[in-house]
Design an enzyme around this catalytic site. Structure first.
Site: not given
Ligand code: DQA
Length: 142
Positions: A9-10, A17, A22, A73, A76, A79, A97, A99, A106
């Site tokens: 998501p996102n 964003r 990012y 990836n 959120a 978590h 995995e 990120h 963070r």
């Molecule tokens: C993320 C890190 C996550 O904590 C966050 O919710 C994201 C992006 C990253 O690529 O750094 O949406 O996965």
């Protein structure tokens, strides 16, 4: 070898964003880069992004059926999603995995735990977009 690069998501708004976290590479740029990097490594790479958890679970279930390696990836969902944990548990081919940021460095406490790590052959964090290249390179050696 086929590799799926799955984004949660996102991440569809990558490039727009929170660019200070990012970066400015868009999801379209990322797809093209992953395909190019994959081609150079002899991998057939498909990049997907969804804001819908059920669709992500369907993709992971299919990857389990097909024994397809995955770069994940999960954003959120990483978590807190126990459905994602159960989906990752079923994978048999290597899972990376990934990120873009380093969630553990963070400030938000909720980012410090991952349901994915237990099933990951490798964890790549805080490398920006280059992390995807590193993930593909890792999978090409498996
Ligand atoms: C993320 C890190 C996550 O904590 C966050 O919710 C994201 C992006 C990253 O690529 O750094 O949406 O996965």
């Amino acid at each position: 070898m086929k590799v799926l690069v799955l984004n949660g998501p996102n991440l569809g708004r990558l490039g727009r964003r929170q660019p200070e976290i990012y970066g400015t590479t868009t999801m379209a740029d990322l797809s093209r880069l992953c395909e190019e990097w994959g081609a150079g490594l002899g991998l057939e790479v498909e990049v997907r992004q969804t804001n819908h958890e059920g669709l992500m679970l369907d993709w992971l279930n299919q990857a389990a059926d097909d024994a397809t390696p995955v770069v994940l990836n999960a954003a959120a969902w990483t978590h807190y999603s126990y459905a994602l944990f159960d989906a990752c548990a079923q994978l048999t081919a290597p899972l990376v995995e990934l990120h873009i940021s380093d969630p553990k460095s963070r400030p938000e406490e909720f980012r410090h735990h991952s349901v994915v790590t237990a099933y990951a052959a490798k964890e790549i964090v805080g490398q920006g977009i280059d992390g995807y290249r590193q993930a593909l390179e890792f999978l090409s050696t498996q």
